[in-house]
Design an enzyme around this catalytic site. Structure first.
Site, PDB file in Angstrom:
ATOM      1  N   CYS A 147       0.828  -1.208   0.000  1.00  0.00           N
ATOM      2  CA  CYS A 147       0.000   0.000   0.000  1.00  0.00           C
ATOM      3  C   CYS A 147       0.866   1.264   0.000  1.00  0.00           C
ATOM      4  CB  CYS A 147      -0.906  -0.042   1.227  1.00  0.00           C
ATOM      5  SG  CYS A 147      -1.759   1.489   1.607  1.00  0.00           S
TER       6      CYS A 147
ATOM      7  N   CYS B 172       0.121   3.819   2.756  1.00  0.00           N
ATOM      8  CA  CYS B 172       0.576   3.292   4.047  1.00  0.00           C
ATOM      9  C   CYS B 172       2.065   3.589   4.241  1.00  0.00           C
ATOM     10  CB  CYS B 172       0.343   1.786   4.127  1.00  0.00           C
ATOM     11  SG  CYS B 172      -1.386   1.292   3.952  1.00  0.00           S
TER      12      CYS B 172
END
Length: 134
Positions: free
Chosen positions: A60, A63
């Protein structure tokens, strides 16, 4: 693929205390097994301390963008516990907290969710931590 890679790299008999990766501050705890997470979560339910759970994934991008900020917040808010959980490693925990997007930050006190931030929203996360900390 992420969960297959996770199972190849570490969930077979690894030590119960996984060393933090070089990009993580020691103030951010990580859990790689559901039983260890559950033990920790149950112990924290007894305290009024705020816990920020970062639900993320290794693939991600947002993230990864938030990781240095989370480490900085953990250093700044020493009275708050910061935990990072990978949704591919602990899908049942992510489902239990109703995580549908990454990153999701769930703020918990005494075992109950008090707030949540979905997405890479630094300012919103910091405001909510400030508002909910002890």
């Amino acid at each position: 693929m992420g969960s297959a890679l996770s199972s190849l790299l570490g969930s077979s008999g690894s030590p119960s205390e996984d060393p933090p990766s070089s990009s993580e501050s020691s103030r951010v705890s990580t859990f790689h097994s559901a039983p260890r997470w559950q033990l920790h979560f149950n112990s924290v339910k007894e305290t009024p301390k705020l816990m920020v759970i970062d639900f993320s994934a290794s693939w991600c991008g947002p993230c990864k963008f938030m990781e240095p900020f989370l480490n900085a917040m953990a250093a700044k808010f020493t009275d708050v516990e910061f935990v990072k959980l990978d949704v591919d490693e602990l899908p049942d925990v992510a489902q239990e907290f109703g995580v549908q997007a990454m990153p999701t930050f769930v703020l918990v006190k005494q075992g109950k969710e008090v707030d949540r931030v979905v997405g890479a929203r630094k300012d919103e996360l910091e405001k909510k931590v400030e508002k909910n900390k002890c």
